[in-house]
Design a protein around this motif. Sequence first.
Motif, PDB file in Angstrom:
ATOM      1  N   LYS A 136      24.172  60.529  72.351  1.00  0.00           N
ATOM      2  CA  LYS A 136      24.795  61.439  71.292  1.00  0.00           C
ATOM      3  C   LYS A 136      24.840  60.780  69.971  1.00  0.00           C
ATOM      4  N   LYS A 139      20.131  61.896  67.515  1.00  0.00           N
ATOM      5  CA  LYS A 139      18.469  61.749  67.569  1.00  0.00           C
ATOM      6  C   LYS A 139      17.836  63.073  67.274  1.00  0.00           C
ATOM      7  N   ASP A 218      29.376  59.341  57.551  1.00  0.00           N
ATOM      8  CA  ASP A 218      30.440  60.225  56.852  1.00  0.00           C
ATOM      9  C   ASP A 218      31.875  59.914  57.812  1.00  0.00           C
ATOM     10  N   SER A 249      23.623  60.189  57.455  1.00  0.00           N
ATOM     11  CA  SER A 249      24.369  61.106  58.004  1.00  0.00           C
ATOM     12  C   SER A 249      23.745  62.409  58.400  1.00  0.00           C
ATOM     13  N   GLN A 251      24.261  64.994  60.300  1.00  0.00           N
ATOM     14  CA  GLN A 251      25.040  66.276  60.269  1.00  0.00           C
ATOM     15  C   GLN A 251      26.337  65.871  60.183  1.00  0.00           C
ATOM     16  N   PRO A 252      26.877  65.486  58.742  1.00  0.00           N
ATOM     17  CA  PRO A 252      28.223  65.021  58.677  1.00  0.00           C
ATOM     18  C   PRO A 252      29.186  66.366  58.838  1.00  0.00           C
TER      19      PRO A 252
HETATM   20  N1  LIG Z   1      30.096  63.227  62.186  1.00  0.00           N
HETATM   21  C1  LIG Z   1      28.735  63.279  62.384  1.00  0.00           C
HETATM   22  N2  LIG Z   1      28.464  63.703  63.561  1.00  0.00           N
HETATM   23  C2  LIG Z   1      27.010  63.812  63.728  1.00  0.00           C
HETATM   24  C3  LIG Z   1      26.162  63.527  62.877  1.00  0.00           C
HETATM   25  N3  LIG Z   1      24.887  63.466  63.337  1.00  0.00           N
HETATM   26  C4  LIG Z   1      25.213  64.275  64.443  1.00  0.00           C
HETATM   27  N4  LIG Z   1      26.285  64.357  64.697  1.00  0.00           N
HETATM   28  C5  LIG Z   1      26.931  64.889  65.883  1.00  0.00           C
HETATM   29  O1  LIG Z   1      26.604  64.149  67.059  1.00  0.00           O
HETATM   30  C6  LIG Z   1      26.320  65.010  68.162  1.00  0.00           C
HETATM   31  C7  LIG Z   1      25.244  64.778  68.803  1.00  0.00           C
HETATM   32  O2  LIG Z   1      24.025  65.002  67.897  1.00  0.00           O
HETATM   33  P1  LIG Z   1      22.549  65.088  68.519  1.00  0.00           P
HETATM   34  O3  LIG Z   1      21.624  65.231  67.500  1.00  0.00           O
HETATM   35  O4  LIG Z   1      22.430  66.192  69.651  1.00  0.00           O
HETATM   36  O5  LIG Z   1      22.347  63.836  69.178  1.00  0.00           O
HETATM   37  P2  LIG Z   1      21.307  63.134  70.389  1.00  0.00           P
HETATM   38  O6  LIG Z   1      21.266  61.735  70.072  1.00  0.00           O
HETATM   39  O7  LIG Z   1      20.013  64.103  70.229  1.00  0.00           O
HETATM   40  O8  LIG Z   1      21.961  63.425  71.721  1.00  0.00           O
HETATM   41  P3  LIG Z   1      21.506  63.339  73.243  1.00  0.00           P
HETATM   42  O9  LIG Z   1      20.304  63.868  73.153  1.00  0.00           O
HETATM   43  O10 LIG Z   1      22.352  64.123  73.870  1.00  0.00           O
HETATM   44  O11 LIG Z   1      21.547  61.975  73.735  1.00  0.00           O
HETATM   45  C8  LIG Z   1      26.519  66.507  67.684  1.00  0.00           C
HETATM   46  O12 LIG Z   1      27.651  66.934  67.968  1.00  0.00           O
HETATM   47  C9  LIG Z   1      26.303  66.423  66.436  1.00  0.00           C
HETATM   48  O13 LIG Z   1      26.902  67.484  65.519  1.00  0.00           O
HETATM   49  C10 LIG Z   1      26.912  62.841  61.733  1.00  0.00           C
HETATM   50  O14 LIG Z   1      26.017  62.507  60.654  1.00  0.00           O
HETATM   51  N5  LIG Z   1      27.998  62.782  61.329  1.00  0.00           N
END
Ligand SMILES: Nc1nc2c(ncn2[C@@H]2O[C@H](COP(=O)(O)OP(=O)(O)OP(=O)(O)O)[C@@H](O)[C@H]2O)c(=O)[nH]1
Length: 483
Positions: A136, A139, A218, A249, A251-252
């Motif tokens: 999370k 990525k 963020d 960021s 997805q802020p």
């Molecule tokens: N506050 C915040 N949340 C973020 C940001 N980027 C991603 N997220 C949140 O982090 C969570 C995981 O994002 P993903 O892109 O699914 O992350 P991932 O690393 O692919 O997750 P996995 O594949 O499950 O390990 C989501 O709920 C996003 O909304 C960011 O820049 N700021």
Amino acid sequence: MTNNQQLTTNDQQKMKIRKPILVGGLGLSFGLWAWWNLQDSLLQAGETGLTGVMIVGGGLWLLQKAKPRKNLSLPQPQIVTEAMLNRAIAKVQECIKLIATEAPDSDVSDLEAQIKTIRDRLQRQTLQLAIAGGRKTGKTELANQLKGSFPPETLEIIDTEALFSNSETEDSEIEKTILAADLVIFLLDGDLSDSQLQKIKQWRSRSQQVLVSLNKQDRYPEDEKATIIEQIKGRLVTLIDFDDISAISTQPAPVKVRKHQEDGTISETLETQKPEITLLRDRVSSLLENQRQALTLATAWREATNLQTAAKTRLNAIRRDRALPIIERYQWIAATAAFANPVAALDLLATAAISTQMLVDLGEIYQQKFSLSQAQNAAGTLGEQMVKLGLVELSTQTIGGLLKTNAMTYVAGGVVQGISAAYLTRIAGLSLIEYLQDQDIQANTETKINWDKFNQTLKNVFQANQRTAFLQNFVQQAKTRLV
Ligand SMILES: Nc1nc2c(ncn2[C@@H]2O[C@H](COP(=O)(O)OP(=O)(O)OP(=O)(O)O)[C@@H](O)[C@H]2O)c(=O)[nH]1
Ligand SMILES: [Mg+2]
């Protein structure tokens, strides 16, 4: 029974000549005998029986499972040059040549084809970027956004599975993908932990280009963000160029915005925020533009070294097939000698005559150079090490108790001594194989045994061959031969 396993008259004659030396050196065997009998009479319970005896005998080292040593001082990242790649490929070719000479029937065309692929791939248009990191960390989100910035024919973006939340084997599978890519973004969502640092070190030691990025910036106030970035930089100094460290960021989180209405009331709305990945994206662009050759060279070098390992594994399998019958032969020579002269003494050098010859023969298979005197010294040390590792001590401690058991009857005959000698010769031989196969595939200078390393091998091999079932089977085999 194969010819290899049978004692030839020649062998027996050689043995006769060596007998005077052999007779003195059966202490080790005697120790093993004691240990066996104790195990036979007291602990027929199962596979763990032997471990129990080892504790009784004070062989506590066996329980100290080799802890995976953390290697904190990995080699510094090096810039891969064409010469370095050529050297790595030359090593694969050297190995292929040896395979072809030592096993003329084996097919090496796949290895040759892979060398060609490595060279051809240097010209490819599409590079690969892997996005790595813990769970999370963002990525997938980052992958999607970068896909919008780079056309797929320029850059293939690989969203890898999360690290640090699976078994080590699963993680190492993910890491294979990461190391196969031309560059990697390591995504963090907080300070850099020790295990994360360790991974980055490992990848850098394989000359992988690693961009480290703190995502979800963020979530941090400016000053806190600056502190985290400073900490990350501090931990990565000398390992990663500061240009390769950024905060983004993807997805802020939306921000609450208050507005004063004309009628004096206050309204609250959630405003979505724009992603901010500019610094990271620009860095990727610049690397693709300016470092393309360096990136593909490094990837090719990693591929060549992997191929080197694959070729060496194949060569080692061929050599092992040739080495095992030799060990088998010396094992029964030792057995027959000990059987004929069942004198228990603590002078281990006696078995050295057999192990010297075995060392020379195995060295030949593994293309290691041992002079006779060097082999003699090594064989002597080998015997001493086996004592030091506790086998003989073990026996002296357990003998007292054993004398009371009916095992006494076995002492008279040389059967037990014979079996023990065979067993120890086998352990020594298998350890030598394990040790020699880690050496250069073809030694140019006289081989010097690193005894620290060898002892570790000896322990591992001993541990792997101490299972009750294996020993019982071995004893059975040996009895049939000797009696
Ligand atoms: N506050 C915040 N949340 C973020 C940001 N980027 C991603 N997220 C949140 O982090 C969570 C995981 O994002 P993903 O892109 O699914 O992350 P991932 O690393 O692919 O997750 P996995 O594949 O499950 O390990 C989501 O709920 C996003 O909304 C960011 O820049 N700021
Ligand atoms: Mg994901």
